[in-house]
Design a protein around this motif. Structure first.
Motif, PDB file in Angstrom:
ATOM      1  N   TYR A 112      -0.005   7.162   3.752  1.00  0.00           N
ATOM      2  CA  TYR A 112       1.317   7.736   3.943  1.00  0.00           C
ATOM      3  C   TYR A 112       2.263   6.632   4.417  1.00  0.00           C
ATOM      4  CZ  TYR A 112      -0.547   8.031   8.737  1.00  0.00           C
ATOM      5  OH  TYR A 112      -1.134   7.760   9.944  1.00  0.00           O
ATOM      6  N   ALA A 113       3.546   6.821   4.199  1.00  0.00           N
ATOM      7  CA  ALA A 113       4.538   5.822   4.590  1.00  0.00           C
ATOM      8  C   ALA A 113       4.707   5.831   6.102  1.00  0.00           C
ATOM      9  CB  ALA A 113       5.871   6.113   3.915  1.00  0.00           C
ATOM     10  N   THR A 114       4.783   4.645   6.693  1.00  0.00           N
ATOM     11  CA  THR A 114       5.020   4.507   8.123  1.00  0.00           C
ATOM     12  C   THR A 114       5.693   3.174   8.383  1.00  0.00           C
ATOM     13  OG1 THR A 114       3.974   4.304  10.300  1.00  0.00           O
ATOM     14  CG2 THR A 114       2.684   3.611   8.416  1.00  0.00           C
ATOM     15  N   SER A 115       6.553   3.171   9.394  1.00  0.00           N
ATOM     16  CA  SER A 115       7.241   1.929   9.727  1.00  0.00           C
ATOM     17  C   SER A 115       6.294   0.879  10.267  1.00  0.00           C
ATOM     18  CB  SER A 115       8.318   2.205  10.774  1.00  0.00           C
ATOM     19  OG  SER A 115       7.730   2.778  11.945  1.00  0.00           O
ATOM     20  N   ALA A 116       5.151   1.309  10.806  1.00  0.00           N
ATOM     21  CA  ALA A 116       4.187   0.335  11.322  1.00  0.00           C
ATOM     22  C   ALA A 116       3.598  -0.509  10.194  1.00  0.00           C
ATOM     23  CB  ALA A 116       3.065   1.052  12.075  1.00  0.00           C
ATOM     24  N   CYS A 117       3.645   0.014   8.964  1.00  0.00           N
ATOM     25  CA  CYS A 117       3.133  -0.726   7.805  1.00  0.00           C
ATOM     26  C   CYS A 117       4.144  -0.604   6.662  1.00  0.00           C
ATOM     27  CB  CYS A 117       1.776  -0.181   7.362  1.00  0.00           C
ATOM     28  SG  CYS A 117       0.428  -0.537   8.489  1.00  0.00           S
ATOM     29  N   PRO A 118       5.269  -1.294   6.755  1.00  0.00           N
ATOM     30  CA  PRO A 118       6.309  -1.108   5.730  1.00  0.00           C
ATOM     31  C   PRO A 118       5.885  -1.559   4.346  1.00  0.00           C
ATOM     32  CG  PRO A 118       6.845  -2.949   7.171  1.00  0.00           C
ATOM     33  CD  PRO A 118       5.678  -2.252   7.797  1.00  0.00           C
ATOM     34  N   GLY A 161       0.232   6.729  -6.567  1.00  0.00           N
ATOM     35  CA  GLY A 161       1.047   6.649  -5.369  1.00  0.00           C
ATOM     36  C   GLY A 161       2.331   5.884  -5.654  1.00  0.00           C
ATOM     37  N   VAL A 162       3.102   5.714  -4.616  1.00  0.00           N
ATOM     38  CA  VAL A 162       4.357   4.983  -4.712  1.00  0.00           C
ATOM     39  C   VAL A 162       4.129   3.569  -4.202  1.00  0.00           C
ATOM     40  CG1 VAL A 162       6.742   4.877  -3.929  1.00  0.00           C
ATOM     41  CG2 VAL A 162       5.666   7.097  -4.371  1.00  0.00           C
ATOM     42  N   ALA A 163       4.465   2.569  -4.977  1.00  0.00           N
ATOM     43  CA  ALA A 163       4.332   1.184  -4.552  1.00  0.00           C
ATOM     44  C   ALA A 163       5.533   0.792  -3.695  1.00  0.00           C
ATOM     45  CB  ALA A 163       4.233   0.262  -5.762  1.00  0.00           C
ATOM     46  N   VAL A 164       5.263   0.103  -2.603  1.00  0.00           N
ATOM     47  CA  VAL A 164       6.318  -0.354  -1.710  1.00  0.00           C
ATOM     48  C   VAL A 164       6.427  -1.861  -1.841  1.00  0.00           C
ATOM     49  CG1 VAL A 164       7.099  -0.463   0.679  1.00  0.00           C
ATOM     50  CG2 VAL A 164       5.854   1.551  -0.136  1.00  0.00           C
ATOM     51  N   GLU A 165       7.625  -2.337  -2.150  1.00  0.00           N
ATOM     52  CA  GLU A 165       7.826  -3.768  -2.372  1.00  0.00           C
ATOM     53  C   GLU A 165       8.549  -4.378  -1.177  1.00  0.00           C
ATOM     54  OE1 GLU A 165       6.528  -5.432  -4.731  1.00  0.00           O
ATOM     55  OE2 GLU A 165       5.754  -3.728  -5.866  1.00  0.00           O
ATOM     56  N   LEU A 166       7.806  -4.766  -0.164  1.00  0.00           N
ATOM     57  CA  LEU A 166       8.349  -5.479   0.983  1.00  0.00           C
ATOM     58  C   LEU A 166       7.497  -6.708   1.232  1.00  0.00           C
ATOM     59  CD1 LEU A 166       9.125  -2.569   3.482  1.00  0.00           C
ATOM     60  CD2 LEU A 166      10.772  -3.867   2.146  1.00  0.00           C
ATOM     61  N   ARG A 167       8.146  -7.762   1.737  1.00  0.00           N
ATOM     62  CA  ARG A 167       7.433  -9.011   1.969  1.00  0.00           C
ATOM     63  C   ARG A 167       7.600  -9.448   3.410  1.00  0.00           C
ATOM     64  NH1 ARG A 167       9.348 -13.440  -1.935  1.00  0.00           N
ATOM     65  NH2 ARG A 167      11.414 -12.574  -1.464  1.00  0.00           N
ATOM     66  N   SER A 168       6.542  -9.999   3.949  1.00  0.00           N
ATOM     67  CA  SER A 168       6.600 -10.500   5.313  1.00  0.00           C
ATOM     68  C   SER A 168       7.456 -11.756   5.363  1.00  0.00           C
ATOM     69  CB  SER A 168       5.196 -10.805   5.833  1.00  0.00           C
ATOM     70  OG  SER A 168       5.273 -11.510   7.062  1.00  0.00           O
TER      71      SER A 168
END
Length: 659
Positions: A430-436, A483-490
């Motif tokens: 599930y989506a969570t800010s702890a793991c963007p 699922g939905v892919a989330v495209e964020l980079r550290s």
């Protein structure tokens, strides 16, 4: 002795070594028990290709320094194939080498006392009835003889062979089980004319493959036999070699499982030596039993043979250890429940039933392990234990927010099945800010919203069994959910120049820059989500979702003055969040679904987050330790992290007041 189990010469105590046919997919599997460290089984090591084998026999020979493992296996086409394994690294298996055709059932192999090196002697049921004897001359070319047939026309399912201390060199002694369930005895003179005598009927009401040893009980050494019983379980009988060589009646043990093959040794456990047995079921599962070597001669077992699996899992700020027992396609997790005071035994008994049924119903019998077109169902079990647990779980009075190691009395079987998935090593979905950058999210699976299991959740379990793959069981599914892919980079994994550019835009509070504070936690259905964010342009948003609260969800948006937004970015800079390297925080020990507080700085798809443990008042923090924070969430933080984040949160509180 002959069979598919030996106590070998590797290890100080002598490890147990076993080779059995794969339960599906073809080939053979090697299992071994470390008798110097915990008596834990390891494996399977898979070899032998895709040919379907029905039964095996194993010895440790005098080839090599410690001794090679040598195996004969009978295929479903009636071929007898030979394999051997090097007794040192890299422990490679060689084979198959065809030895004979026209055979059936389970073979029996020993390295006997004829010849200088010790010839290999084999007895195996013949396809056309009776038994076949062949041998390998280990003093001259290691060539196999042609099979010599004996024993009449009865159709035998399996044989077992020893070289006894009768005679000068030692007679060959054989037991074989007919298709009709009779157990027949044969023996061969240890000198010319090498005549076979028998069959002599020993017992009936049996089935499958017997296993015979000449043990250390009695002056001469009694014959001990274990063989599958026709009505389930196993039968043990013995011959008194000191008084008339009379056979006992079969004594039954081992429960009602239907076994097809048995292997027996007398080990070096105990004073005289315990009897140790492996038996394979019709489904290809392997069970272990042992018998005390003194009165009252009790049998213990069955214990399903499999490997203890454990590995560390790390995802974002979460870290935990997955642990379970896998025996072929059956997975067991031992869980110790520690209830808080005031929770009654009756309540705990109800919860154990609810949680176990929920877990098994969600995970078992949904998917098959598939290899070479052959399938075997995945099954799961939960064992509630008071020691030796894979996982220890605190149980609180509910309703509460649960995580992998803290459950409550209001939790359903669905919640337990989600936490069980973590114990197997699966992250949340599930989506969570702890793991963007979590990927995938919103999958509609048990790891997202407590619902479906899907094929990829069985990948590790399938690959550990000979590299097989999972597939939906007939009538079950779905095999996959998108699922939905989330495209964020550290930000901290970017090249130096790109990282510097992003940090400069954050320090300048560009319109595309954002600072947010989020608190998330709880298993699906028990989630708490608080988010407060502001961008460099002044656009702000506050979201509050509490699935335990009767209050409606809150979602407020607006715009704050540029100077208010600027103070938030300045506070993030002063806290070190916009430095070249992120601030160092004490390591957190967070299991999945724990409450986590996160400050995130973001520009476009580049993010840096600082995540710390959070607690709800009265639920787990040391008294007087955790501190309130200046924004409108009741969650509290530890003093060291509160000191770092409070200036940022104080600036954000001004944003919140203006929404």
């Amino acid at each position: 002795m002959s069979g598919f189990l030996v106590q070998g010469r590797h290890g100080t105590k002598g490890n147990f070594e076993a080779v059995v046919p794969s339960s599906h997919g073809g080939g053979l599997v090697h299992l071994w028990r470390n008798n110097d460290a915990g008596m834990t089984w390891s494996g399977p090591t898979c070899f032998g290709g895709s040919r379907r084998y029905l039964a095996t026999t194993l010895i440790q020979s005098n080839y090599g320094t410690t001794g090679n493992l040598e195996v004969l296996a009978t295929s479903d086409a009636g071929e007898l194939d030979f394999f051997w394994r090097l007794d040192r690294a890299p422990w490679t298996w060689s084979g198959p080498f065809r030895v004979a055709t026209g055979v059936r059932g389970a073979p029996a192999l020993i390295q006997g006392r004829h010849g200088t090196k010790g010839n290999f002697e084999v007895v195996v049921p013949h396809r056309d009835g009776g038994l076949a004897h062949l041998w390998r001359n280990n003093d001259a070319g290691m060539t196999w003889s042609a099979p010599g047939r004996f024993g009449g026309g009865a159709r035998y399912a399996g044989a077992t062979l020893i070289q006894s201390n009768y005679g000068t060199v030692g007679n060959l002694e054989v037991l074989a089980t007919t298709d009709a369930g009779e157990l027949d005895f044969f023996w061969r003179l240890d000198r010319a004319p090498w005549t076979w005598s028998g069959p002599f009927r020993v017992a009936s009401g049996l089935r499958g493959t017997p296993s015979l040893v000449q043990g250390r009980h009695g002056t001469k050494g009694n014959f001990e036999v274990v063989v599958p019983h026709r009505d389930g379980g196993l039968a043990h009988l013995w011959r008194n070699n000191d008084a008339g060589m009379t056979w006992s009646a079969p004594g039954r043990f081992g429960g009602g499982a239907r076994y097809v093959n048995a292997a027996l040794i007398q080990s070096n456990y105990g004073t005289v030596g315990n009897l140790e047995v492996l038996a394979t079921t019709e489904a290809g599962d392997v069970d272990f039993f042992w018998r005390l070597d003194r009165a009252p001669w009790t049998w213990s077992g069955p214990f399903r043979v499999g490997a203890e699996i454990g590995f560390n899992v790390s995802e974002c700020t979460f870290g935990w250890r997955a642990a379970y027992h896998q025996a072929d396609t059956h997975v067991t997790i031992r869980i110790q429940l520690n209830p808080d005071s005031g929770i009654s035994d009756a309540t705990m008994n109800t919860l154990r039933t609810t949680w176990r049924n929920g877990i098994i119903g969600k995970w078992s019998n949904r998917f098959d392990c598939v290899g070479n077109g052959q399938r075997k169902r995945f099954t799961f079990d939960v064992q509630w234990v008071t020691s030796g647990a894979h996982h220890v779980v605190r149980v609180r009075p509910g309703p509460e927010r649960s995580n992998m190691t803290t459950w409550d009395t209001s939790d359903t079987g669905d919640v337990a099945s989600h936490e069980f998935g973590h114990m197997l090593g699966h992250p949340d979905e599930y989506a969570t800010s702890a793991c963007p950058a979590r990927n995938p999210v919103g999958t509609g699976t048990v790891m997202d919203d407590n619902t479906e299991t899907v094929a990829r959740l069985y990948n590790r379990l399938a690959s550990s069994h000979c590299g097989h793959t999972p597939a939906a069981a007939p009538g079950e599914g779905p095999s996959e959910v998108e699922g939905v892919a989330v495209e964020l980079r550290s930000l901290d994994r970017m090249a130096t120049a790109r990282r510097a550019e992003v940090l400069q835009r954050l320090r300048s509070a560009d319109e595309g820059a954002e600072v947010s504070f989020e608190v998330t936690g709880g298993a699906p259905g028990e989630r708490y989500e608080y988010r407060l964010a502001v961008s460099g342009s002044g656009a702000a948003r506050r979201v509050l979702v509490d699935e335990f609260s009767a209050e409606p969800d809150a979602d407020s948006t607006g715009t704050v003055p540029p100077e208010t937004a600027r103070r938030v970015f300045d506070a993030a800079r002063d806290a070190g969040l916009l430095d070249d390297a992120p601030p160092e925080l004490p390591p957190a020990d967070l299991v999945p679904d724990s409450l986590v507080a996160t400050v995130t700085v973001r520009y476009g798809d580049a993010v840096r987050r600082v995540s710390v443990p959070a607690v709800e008042p009265g639920h787990g923090e040391p008294p007087g330790e955790a501190r309130d924070v200046p924004v409108s969430t009741h969650v509290r933080l530890a003093p060291d992290t509160a000191d770092l984040l409070t200036p940022v949160l104080a600036a954000l509180s001004a944003v919140e007041e203006q929404l």
